[in-house]
Enzyme design. Structure first.
Site, PDB file in Angstrom:
ATOM      1  N   GLN A 122       0.847  -1.196   0.000  1.00 14.00           N
ATOM      2  CA  GLN A 122       0.000   0.000   0.000  1.00 14.00           C
ATOM      3  C   GLN A 122       0.881   1.244   0.000  1.00 14.00           C
ATOM      4  O   GLN A 122       1.676   1.434   0.913  1.00 14.00           O
ATOM      5  CB  GLN A 122      -0.876  -0.029   1.247  1.00 14.00           C
ATOM      6  CG  GLN A 122      -1.811   1.140   1.403  1.00 14.00           C
ATOM      7  CD  GLN A 122      -2.601   1.015   2.698  1.00 14.00           C
ATOM      8  OE1 GLN A 122      -3.050  -0.062   3.069  1.00 14.00           O
ATOM      9  NE2 GLN A 122      -2.763   2.109   3.398  1.00 14.00           N
ATOM     10  N   SER A 125       1.126   6.570   2.455  1.00 10.94           N
ATOM     11  CA  SER A 125       1.853   7.531   3.286  1.00 10.94           C
ATOM     12  C   SER A 125       3.044   8.133   2.554  1.00 10.94           C
ATOM     13  O   SER A 125       3.696   7.473   1.748  1.00 10.94           O
ATOM     14  CB  SER A 125       2.379   6.839   4.548  1.00 10.94           C
ATOM     15  OG  SER A 125       1.333   6.261   5.254  1.00 10.94           O
ATOM     16  N   GLU A 240      -8.511  -2.201   6.557  1.00  5.54           N
ATOM     17  CA  GLU A 240      -7.407  -2.209   7.512  1.00  5.54           C
ATOM     18  C   GLU A 240      -7.910  -2.035   8.948  1.00  5.54           C
ATOM     19  O   GLU A 240      -7.388  -2.616   9.878  1.00  5.54           O
ATOM     20  CB  GLU A 240      -6.474  -1.056   7.142  1.00  5.54           C
ATOM     21  CG  GLU A 240      -5.153  -1.043   7.848  1.00  5.54           C
ATOM     22  CD  GLU A 240      -4.182  -0.088   7.166  1.00  5.54           C
ATOM     23  OE1 GLU A 240      -4.639   0.927   6.603  1.00  5.54           O
ATOM     24  OE2 GLU A 240      -2.986  -0.368   7.199  1.00  5.54           O
ATOM     25  N   SER A 368      -2.979   6.616  13.494  1.00  4.25           N
ATOM     26  CA  SER A 368      -2.509   6.551  14.884  1.00  4.25           C
ATOM     27  C   SER A 368      -3.686   6.563  15.872  1.00  4.25           C
ATOM     28  O   SER A 368      -4.802   6.981  15.540  1.00  4.25           O
ATOM     29  CB  SER A 368      -1.582   7.731  15.168  1.00  4.25           C
ATOM     30  OG  SER A 368      -2.342   8.920  15.135  1.00  4.25           O
TER      31      SER A 368
HETATM   32  C1  LIG Z   1       3.921  -0.884  11.115  1.00  2.00           C
HETATM   33  C2  LIG Z   1       3.438   0.170  10.157  1.00  2.00           C
HETATM   34  C3  LIG Z   1       3.046  -0.202   8.898  1.00  2.00           C
HETATM   35  C4  LIG Z   1       2.604   0.764   8.000  1.00  2.00           C
HETATM   36  N1  LIG Z   1       2.271   0.349   6.754  1.00  2.00           N
HETATM   37  C5  LIG Z   1       1.916   1.265   5.849  1.00  2.00           C
HETATM   38  C6  LIG Z   1       1.657   0.868   4.510  1.00  2.00           C
HETATM   39  O1  LIG Z   1       1.750  -0.302   4.172  1.00  2.00           O
HETATM   40  N2  LIG Z   1       1.342   1.807   3.610  1.00  2.00           N
HETATM   41  C7  LIG Z   1       1.233   3.126   3.950  1.00  2.00           C
HETATM   42  O2  LIG Z   1       0.891   3.925   3.097  1.00  2.00           O
HETATM   43  N3  LIG Z   1       1.495   3.548   5.215  1.00  2.00           N
HETATM   44  C8  LIG Z   1       1.836   2.654   6.166  1.00  2.00           C
HETATM   45  N4  LIG Z   1       2.129   3.058   7.440  1.00  2.00           N
HETATM   46  C9  LIG Z   1       2.116   4.482   7.751  1.00  2.00           C
HETATM   47  C10 LIG Z   1       1.009   4.904   8.687  1.00  2.00           C
HETATM   48  O3  LIG Z   1      -0.227   4.904   8.020  1.00  2.00           O
HETATM   49  C11 LIG Z   1       1.388   6.299   9.220  1.00  2.00           C
HETATM   50  O4  LIG Z   1       2.573   6.134   9.976  1.00  2.00           O
HETATM   51  C12 LIG Z   1       0.303   6.878  10.102  1.00  2.00           C
HETATM   52  O5  LIG Z   1      -0.824   7.227   9.337  1.00  2.00           O
HETATM   53  C13 LIG Z   1       0.803   8.140  10.855  1.00  2.00           C
HETATM   54  O6  LIG Z   1       1.371   9.063   9.968  1.00  2.00           O
HETATM   55  P1  LIG Z   1       2.844   9.673  10.196  1.00  2.00           P
HETATM   56  O7  LIG Z   1       3.776   8.545  10.486  1.00  2.00           O
HETATM   57  O8  LIG Z   1       3.125  10.566   9.051  1.00  2.00           O
HETATM   58  O9  LIG Z   1       2.757  10.508  11.545  1.00  2.00           O
HETATM   59  P2  LIG Z   1       2.207  11.977  11.691  1.00  2.00           P
HETATM   60  O10 LIG Z   1       0.938  12.112  10.949  1.00  2.00           O
HETATM   61  O11 LIG Z   1       3.312  12.931  11.394  1.00  2.00           O
HETATM   62  O12 LIG Z   1       1.893  12.006  13.234  1.00  2.00           O
HETATM   63  C14 LIG Z   1       2.896  12.173  14.235  1.00  2.00           C
HETATM   64  C15 LIG Z   1       2.192  12.201  15.588  1.00  2.00           C
HETATM   65  O13 LIG Z   1       1.261  13.298  15.636  1.00  2.00           O
HETATM   66  C16 LIG Z   1      -0.033  12.823  15.963  1.00  2.00           C
HETATM   67  N5  LIG Z   1      -1.047  13.563  15.232  1.00  2.00           N
HETATM   68  C17 LIG Z   1      -1.032  13.871  13.913  1.00  2.00           C
HETATM   69  N6  LIG Z   1      -2.145  14.536  13.569  1.00  2.00           N
HETATM   70  C18 LIG Z   1      -2.879  14.642  14.705  1.00  2.00           C
HETATM   71  C19 LIG Z   1      -4.129  15.235  15.002  1.00  2.00           C
HETATM   72  N7  LIG Z   1      -4.859  15.815  14.053  1.00  2.00           N
HETATM   73  N8  LIG Z   1      -4.578  15.186  16.276  1.00  2.00           N
HETATM   74  C20 LIG Z   1      -3.845  14.552  17.253  1.00  2.00           C
HETATM   75  N9  LIG Z   1      -2.648  13.982  17.016  1.00  2.00           N
HETATM   76  C21 LIG Z   1      -2.172  14.027  15.774  1.00  2.00           C
HETATM   77  C22 LIG Z   1      -0.041  11.373  15.555  1.00  2.00           C
HETATM   78  O14 LIG Z   1      -0.986  10.632  16.272  1.00  2.00           O
HETATM   79  C23 LIG Z   1       1.369  10.955  15.889  1.00  2.00           C
HETATM   80  O15 LIG Z   1       1.484  10.642  17.259  1.00  2.00           O
HETATM   81  C24 LIG Z   1       2.554   2.129   8.371  1.00  2.00           C
HETATM   82  C25 LIG Z   1       2.960   2.503   9.657  1.00  2.00           C
HETATM   83  C26 LIG Z   1       3.396   1.546  10.555  1.00  2.00           C
HETATM   84  C27 LIG Z   1       3.814   1.983  11.925  1.00  2.00           C
END
Ligand SMILES: Cc1cc2nc3c(=O)[nH]c(=O)nc-3n(C[C@H](O)[C@H](O)[C@H](O)COP(=O)(O)OP(=O)(O)OC[C@H]3O[C@@H](n4cnc5c(N)ncnc54)[C@H](O)[C@@H]3O)c2cc1C
Length: 397
Positions: A122, A125, A240, A368
């Site tokens: 997928q 991100s 998911e 998250s």
């Molecule tokens: C094991 C794993 C597998 C994954 N697999 C895939 C995959 O196959 N394909 C894919 O596309 N993605 C994948 N992801 C990515 C995942 O979808 C993102 O990591 C997730 O959506 C969070 O985005 P970010 O890492 O950019 O964090 P950010 O969005 O930058 O967030 C950082 C922190 O800020 C908090 N935060 C952000 N916005 C808000 C808000 N509005 N209110 C309160 N808190 C907030 C978050 O909760 C987090 O604690 C995977 C992630 C993991 C950990």
């Protein structure tokens, strides 16, 4: 339990006794071993008709109801079989999105190949588009019969091993962010694609970054219309946050014996604090399973509310953390040893330190915990919406 379900349980149990891989933890300490085990086990399950119970009935092994699926998941957990990490995205995320949005030609082209073992990942991100998924910047420009795609994706689970990718791209920069997104099916062997594995804290490399440099994707490989990507992506995310959690919750319940064994092995049967925590955990796992069941029953009956899937996901991620942290506590100093990592493991590796670290991934993956709470408060409880202050570069202020 009806007679038919009892018969199914009996059949599945007998089939697993004859077919389940026995020594998979030992073979999965190398990537080669992990890939071979996963591919072999998936092919066996397809052959037995147990790989895709959640698919429609016209597909081999599909058409099972919720109760039948639960029996299967419970038996897979009981037999301590490896979870299908490599084909997870293919059989759940890709398939459910294709069933909902794919044309007859697209379904005929892609779905049988999943059963033959084609691996999907997928690509949603990006470095600055995770929780705020609508901020996707990977650009797709239409040139005749193809889209030319440039950009970067990150955290693509199994991306370095995959054949295909569910790709969310931007086809328009003006107007509402969501309305500018389009959903494409990317062949990862296409010219201009680079997949680079990401090394994790516990030693595994479960996901990859994808770099897309003038990659051409045929217009025929678009799901939904141009600009409809946000709606299509919701189907993938719903799978998911909902369907997959039925299996994961059942597996966590099936793995409770690991903790019970640890309590016995460490002589803590009379430790009131440990017994209390174990009881609390067992109850929470039961609640997580019940919630996942109820969610799917509501979805099948057409009563699903926006936000229900977030409740299931949030409950699972918190319970998994409780599960692995109790295991880590019980295992004591022994858990501190850095045993060889069982690649691609979740709660089931037998290495408590790795499982504990991995449990944190579930509080982020697929959205998250904080974001799930926002969805629950805004969409289910009707609380005021979070103020949105972001803009996309190039947007009118
Ligand atoms: C094991 C794993 C597998 C994954 N697999 C895939 C995959 O196959 N394909 C894919 O596309 N993605 C994948 N992801 C990515 C995942 O979808 C993102 O990591 C997730 O959506 C969070 O985005 P970010 O890492 O950019 O964090 P950010 O969005 O930058 O967030 C950082 C922190 O800020 C908090 N935060 C952000 N916005 C808000 C808000 N509005 N209110 C309160 N808190 C907030 C978050 O909760 C987090 O604690 C995977 C992630 C993991 C950990």
């Amino acid at each position: 339990m009806t007679d038919a379900l009892e018969t199914l349980r009996h059949d599945v149990r007998a089939w697993l006794e004859a077919n389940a891989p026995k020594d998979w933890r030992a073979t999965c300490t190398s990537h080669e071993g992990f890939l071979a085990t996963q591919r072999g086990w998936f092919a066996k399950l397809v052959e037995g008709g147990y790989a895709v119970p959640h698919w429609p009935a016209e597909w081999p092994g599909g058409g099972q109801g919720l109760a039948e699926q639960k029996v299967l998941y419970e038996e897979l957990a009981r037999a301590d079989t490896p979870r299908l990490l490599l084909s997870f995205m293919s059989t759940y995320h890709a398939a459910s999105t294709l069933f909902e949005w794919g044309s007859a030609e697209q379904q005929a082209k892609y779905i049988p190949r999943i059963l033959e073992g084609e691996i999907w990942c997928q690509g949603f991100s990006e470095p600055n588009a995770g929780s705020d998924l609508a901020a996707v910047r990977t650009r797709a420009e239409r040139r005749g019969d193809v889209y030319v795609v440039n950009g970067q994706k990150v955290w693509s689970t199994m991306g370095q091993f995959a054949d295909k990718c569910l790709l969310l791209v931007r086809t328009r920069t003006q107007g509402a962010k969501q309305a500018g997104l389009t959903y494409l099916l990317l062949d990862l062997k296409a010219k201009g694609v680079t997949a680079r594995p990401i090394h994790q804290i516990h030693g595994d490399e479960e996901f990859a970054e994808l770099f897309l440099d003038d990659v051409e994707i045929p217009v025929a490989d678009r799901l939904g219309d141009e600009g409809q990507g946000w709606a299509v992506a919701q189907s993938t995310l719903l799978s998911e946050r909902g369907l997959t959690l039925l299996e994961l919750s059942a597996r966590m319940r099936g793995a409770l014996w690991r903790i019970a064994d640890l309590i016995r092995e460490t002589g803590r049967e009379d430790d009131a604090g440990i017994l209390r925590d174990f009881g609390r955990l067992a109850t929470r796992i039961d609640a997580a399973c019940a919630l996942a069941d109820q969610f799917l029953a509501n979805r099948i009956a057409g009563h699903e509310r926006v936000g229900d899937a977030s409740l299931v996901k949030l409950t699972y991620s918190r319970t998994l953390r409780d599960f692995t942290s109790l295991g880590l506590r019980l295992a004591g100093l022994e858990a501190q040893y850095h045993e060889p990592i069982v690649f691609g493991g979740g709660m089931e590796t037998g290495n408590w330190m790795a499982d504990f670290m991995n449990s944190y991934a579930w509080t982020i993956a697929g959205g998250s915990d904080e974001v799930q709470r926002n969805i629950i408060s805004e969409r289910l409880l009707g609380m005021p919406r979070e103020p949105k202050t972001w803009t996309l570069a190039g947007d009118a202020a």
